[in-house]
Design a protein around this motif. Structure first.
Motif, PDB file in Angstrom:
ATOM      1  N   TRP A  49     -31.013 -91.916 -83.181  1.00  0.00           N
ATOM      2  CA  TRP A  49     -29.771 -91.216 -82.700  1.00  0.00           C
ATOM      3  C   TRP A  49     -30.488 -89.525 -83.079  1.00  0.00           C
ATOM      4  O   TRP A  49     -30.142 -88.351 -81.923  1.00  0.00           O
ATOM      5  CB  TRP A  49     -28.652 -91.451 -83.432  1.00  0.00           C
ATOM      6  CG  TRP A  49     -27.444 -91.380 -82.006  1.00  0.00           C
ATOM      7  CD1 TRP A  49     -27.033 -91.700 -81.297  1.00  0.00           C
ATOM      8  CD2 TRP A  49     -26.341 -89.890 -81.751  1.00  0.00           C
ATOM      9  NE1 TRP A  49     -26.041 -91.438 -80.461  1.00  0.00           N
ATOM     10  CE2 TRP A  49     -25.948 -89.323 -80.921  1.00  0.00           C
ATOM     11  CE3 TRP A  49     -26.741 -88.331 -83.058  1.00  0.00           C
ATOM     12  CZ2 TRP A  49     -25.149 -88.660 -80.566  1.00  0.00           C
ATOM     13  CZ3 TRP A  49     -26.712 -87.546 -82.179  1.00  0.00           C
ATOM     14  CH2 TRP A  49     -25.452 -87.420 -80.939  1.00  0.00           C
ATOM     15  N   GLU A  53     -30.877 -86.434 -80.837  1.00  0.00           N
ATOM     16  CA  GLU A  53     -30.390 -84.237 -80.450  1.00  0.00           C
ATOM     17  C   GLU A  53     -31.096 -83.952 -80.561  1.00  0.00           C
ATOM     18  O   GLU A  53     -30.829 -83.148 -79.978  1.00  0.00           O
ATOM     19  CB  GLU A  53     -28.740 -85.285 -81.363  1.00  0.00           C
ATOM     20  CG  GLU A  53     -28.046 -83.837 -81.516  1.00  0.00           C
ATOM     21  CD  GLU A  53     -26.642 -84.307 -80.881  1.00  0.00           C
ATOM     22  OE1 GLU A  53     -25.906 -83.952 -81.002  1.00  0.00           O
ATOM     23  OE2 GLU A  53     -26.988 -84.991 -79.582  1.00  0.00           O
ATOM     24  N   ASN A 104     -26.608 -98.126 -80.638  1.00  0.00           N
ATOM     25  CA  ASN A 104     -25.919 -96.561 -80.570  1.00  0.00           C
ATOM     26  C   ASN A 104     -27.315 -96.111 -81.074  1.00  0.00           C
ATOM     27  O   ASN A 104     -27.239 -95.458 -79.983  1.00  0.00           O
ATOM     28  CB  ASN A 104     -25.011 -96.178 -81.397  1.00  0.00           C
ATOM     29  CG  ASN A 104     -24.473 -94.519 -81.544  1.00  0.00           C
ATOM     30  OD1 ASN A 104     -24.704 -93.941 -80.506  1.00  0.00           O
ATOM     31  ND2 ASN A 104     -23.798 -94.284 -82.828  1.00  0.00           N
ATOM     32  N   TYR A 108     -29.246 -94.264 -77.180  1.00  0.00           N
ATOM     33  CA  TYR A 108     -29.287 -92.504 -77.503  1.00  0.00           C
ATOM     34  C   TYR A 108     -30.460 -92.082 -76.342  1.00  0.00           C
ATOM     35  O   TYR A 108     -30.429 -91.424 -75.991  1.00  0.00           O
ATOM     36  CB  TYR A 108     -28.835 -92.181 -78.588  1.00  0.00           C
ATOM     37  CG  TYR A 108     -28.134 -90.571 -78.251  1.00  0.00           C
ATOM     38  CD1 TYR A 108     -27.201 -90.990 -77.429  1.00  0.00           C
ATOM     39  CD2 TYR A 108     -28.832 -89.408 -79.002  1.00  0.00           C
ATOM     40  CE1 TYR A 108     -26.528 -89.680 -77.751  1.00  0.00           C
ATOM     41  CE2 TYR A 108     -28.325 -88.155 -78.413  1.00  0.00           C
ATOM     42  CZ  TYR A 108     -27.033 -88.486 -78.061  1.00  0.00           C
ATOM     43  OH  TYR A 108     -26.584 -86.869 -77.564  1.00  0.00           O
ATOM     44  N   THR A 167     -16.638 -95.259 -81.796  1.00  0.00           N
ATOM     45  CA  THR A 167     -17.665 -93.621 -81.637  1.00  0.00           C
ATOM     46  C   THR A 167     -19.123 -93.814 -81.256  1.00  0.00           C
ATOM     47  O   THR A 167     -19.052 -93.441 -80.141  1.00  0.00           O
ATOM     48  CB  THR A 167     -17.921 -93.335 -83.198  1.00  0.00           C
ATOM     49  OG1 THR A 167     -16.589 -92.435 -83.793  1.00  0.00           O
ATOM     50  CG2 THR A 167     -18.476 -91.865 -83.264  1.00  0.00           C
ATOM     51  N   SER A 171     -20.663 -93.513 -77.334  1.00  0.00           N
ATOM     52  CA  SER A 171     -22.197 -92.434 -77.172  1.00  0.00           C
ATOM     53  C   SER A 171     -22.402 -93.768 -76.432  1.00  0.00           C
ATOM     54  O   SER A 171     -23.485 -92.537 -75.150  1.00  0.00           O
ATOM     55  CB  SER A 171     -22.489 -92.513 -78.407  1.00  0.00           C
ATOM     56  OG  SER A 171     -23.816 -92.448 -78.614  1.00  0.00           O
ATOM     57  N   GLN A 174     -22.305 -92.863 -72.549  1.00  0.00           N
ATOM     58  CA  GLN A 174     -22.890 -92.198 -72.051  1.00  0.00           C
ATOM     59  C   GLN A 174     -24.097 -91.971 -71.993  1.00  0.00           C
ATOM     60  O   GLN A 174     -24.143 -91.960 -70.626  1.00  0.00           O
ATOM     61  CB  GLN A 174     -22.667 -90.858 -73.379  1.00  0.00           C
ATOM     62  CG  GLN A 174     -23.793 -89.564 -72.660  1.00  0.00           C
ATOM     63  CD  GLN A 174     -23.619 -88.601 -73.222  1.00  0.00           C
ATOM     64  OE1 GLN A 174     -23.535 -88.803 -74.964  1.00  0.00           O
ATOM     65  NE2 GLN A 174     -23.470 -87.401 -72.285  1.00  0.00           N
ATOM     66  N   TYR A 223     -15.060 -88.467 -79.312  1.00  0.00           N
ATOM     67  CA  TYR A 223     -16.083 -89.470 -78.951  1.00  0.00           C
ATOM     68  C   TYR A 223     -15.774 -89.526 -77.844  1.00  0.00           C
ATOM     69  O   TYR A 223     -16.104 -90.275 -77.003  1.00  0.00           O
ATOM     70  CB  TYR A 223     -16.598 -89.833 -79.915  1.00  0.00           C
ATOM     71  CG  TYR A 223     -17.852 -89.640 -80.310  1.00  0.00           C
ATOM     72  CD1 TYR A 223     -19.193 -90.116 -79.241  1.00  0.00           C
ATOM     73  CD2 TYR A 223     -18.169 -88.566 -81.228  1.00  0.00           C
ATOM     74  CE1 TYR A 223     -20.876 -89.282 -79.200  1.00  0.00           C
ATOM     75  CE2 TYR A 223     -19.282 -88.398 -81.630  1.00  0.00           C
ATOM     76  CZ  TYR A 223     -20.558 -88.217 -80.676  1.00  0.00           C
ATOM     77  OH  TYR A 223     -21.604 -88.086 -80.943  1.00  0.00           O
ATOM     78  N   GLY A 227     -17.968 -88.724 -75.147  1.00  0.00           N
ATOM     79  CA  GLY A 227     -18.392 -89.694 -74.363  1.00  0.00           C
ATOM     80  C   GLY A 227     -18.307 -90.266 -72.798  1.00  0.00           C
ATOM     81  O   GLY A 227     -18.813 -91.302 -72.427  1.00  0.00           O
ATOM     82  N   GLU A 269     -19.325 -80.788 -81.970  1.00  0.00           N
ATOM     83  CA  GLU A 269     -18.964 -81.969 -81.422  1.00  0.00           C
ATOM     84  C   GLU A 269     -17.709 -81.828 -80.266  1.00  0.00           C
ATOM     85  O   GLU A 269     -17.977 -81.881 -79.518  1.00  0.00           O
ATOM     86  CB  GLU A 269     -19.820 -83.334 -81.765  1.00  0.00           C
ATOM     87  CG  GLU A 269     -21.572 -83.763 -82.177  1.00  0.00           C
ATOM     88  CD  GLU A 269     -21.269 -84.837 -82.381  1.00  0.00           C
ATOM     89  OE1 GLU A 269     -22.678 -85.188 -82.738  1.00  0.00           O
ATOM     90  OE2 GLU A 269     -20.455 -85.287 -83.334  1.00  0.00           O
TER      91      GLU A 269
END
Length: 355
Positions: A49, A53, A104, A108, A167, A171, A174, A223, A227, A269
């Motif tokens: 993840w 990012e 998660n 991503y 959370t 994510s 999204q 989040y 998200g 964030e």
């Protein structure tokens, strides 16, 4: 060096000058291995993840070749089941240190790949990464529960953990939207993903009881907004309800209550979530507050214990700098970043009729 004209898009008064932005981008680039892996910092571990990012931040700065190398690292080291391990020592694919496979983390990649495609228009890249994204999404959706929530990982022995994290699922929400956007671009419809997205969004919006209670953590607060699952008046109500609990004026956002600890990642964030809501002024204020975390090399300390007036842990992480750059890019109107986090044009999924 960043591409000409791109660093200027990362200028934000009180947050970054062009020179500071260039230094921050260079700081992330210096942490990247020759094979494309981006660990937290050299000698620490990589998780998929935070690797993505940091790659997205490189794309926002015009460092497209470096970002592509990061995604190709994922493509080359994806497990046969579509997953990645939760941690790799210093980004060395031959040295995984946590053999769990977190949903998660695995999902991503879709956000990063779609962001890179929007930033570059590179169809060859999209073709190369489509099987990677497809396999990752299929792995993730195998852990979706009847209530729509998605179990947070598979253990090293393959045992599914059905407990869901708010959370993480926000994510994933999204990520599924970005995966569907990529599928639509390729004219390869994925109706099962649309249904899964609808059920997941419904669970996030209406069924907090389907998730583990992590109410002390600020990420569970913002989040669902970041998200894209909670929007409009509900998003504003959610953010206002937790503001006084988590926000420390002048310093940033607490990671977990009641600890006297603000963190750069959570602060950036939250700023991005505020921008998603259309509250750019408050987003800018948060980003200005977190500048006390900036180090001379352009990277950012993970956090600050304000009762002790101490940076802790003593680490400068690629993903903290990455989250700051992405928030700045969104506020500055970077098209790919705006599209991925703003959500306009991303598929919404199919809302279930009941439950």
């Amino acid at each position: 060096m960043t591409s000409p004209g791109r660093t200027e898009r990362l200028v934000l008064p009180g947050v970054l000058t062009a020179e500071q932005a260039e230094r921050t981008v260079a700081g992330i680039a210096a942490l990247q291995r020759e094979d494309g892996a981006i660990p937290w910092f050299r000698g620490h571990h990589l998780d998929p993840w935070d690797h993505v990012e940091a790659a997205m931040a490189l794309d926002a700065a015009g460092e497209h070749a470096r970002a592509e190398a990061a995604y190709l690292w994922l493509a080359e080291h994806q497990n046969e089941d579509g997953s990645w391990y939760a941690a790799y020592a210093d980004g060395d694919a031959a040295r995984p240190t946590d053999l769990g496979k977190e949903t998660n983390f695995c999902a991503y990649v879709a956000v990063g790949v779609w962001h890179h495609y929007l930033a570059t228009g590179d169809d060859t890249f999209a073709d190369r990464m489509w099987p990677v994204v497809h396999a990752a999404v299929e792995f993730v959706l195998e852990l979706q529960q009847p209530g729509g929530q998605i179990g947070w990982k598979r253990e090293a022995d393959g045992t599914p953990v059905t407990d869901a994290l708010l959370t993480g699922c926000s994510s994933i929400h999204q990520a599924l939207r970005c995966a569907l956007a990529l599928a639509e671009h390729r004219e390869e419809p994925q109706p099962d993903w649309e249904l899964a997205l609808g059920w997941l969004g419904h669970a996030v919006r209406h069924h907090p009881e389907r998730f583990l209670d992590k109410d002390r953590y600020s990420m569970d607060w913002y989040y669902p907004v970041l998200g894209g699952a909670v929007t409009g008046a509900a998003a504003k109500e959610r953010i206002e309800s937790g503001w006084d609990r988590f926000v420390v004026p002048g310093l940033g956002v607490r990671c977990v209550l009641p600890n006297p600890w603000v963190t750069g990642g959570e602060s950036a964030e939250l700023a991005l979530a505020l921008w998603v809501m259309g509250e750019s002024d408050r987003a800018l204020e948060i980003l200005r507050w977190m500048q006390h975390l900036r180090a001379e090399d352009g990277l950012y300390w993970t956090g600050y214990v304000f009762e002790d007036e101490a940076f802790w842990p003593e680490e400068l992480t690629s993903w903290t700098a990455g989250s700051l750059l992405l928030a700045v890019a969104a506020l500055g109107g970077d098209e790919a970043t705006v599209a991925v986090f703003g959500g306009e044009g991303l598929p919404a999924g199919l809302e279930p009729d009941c439950c």
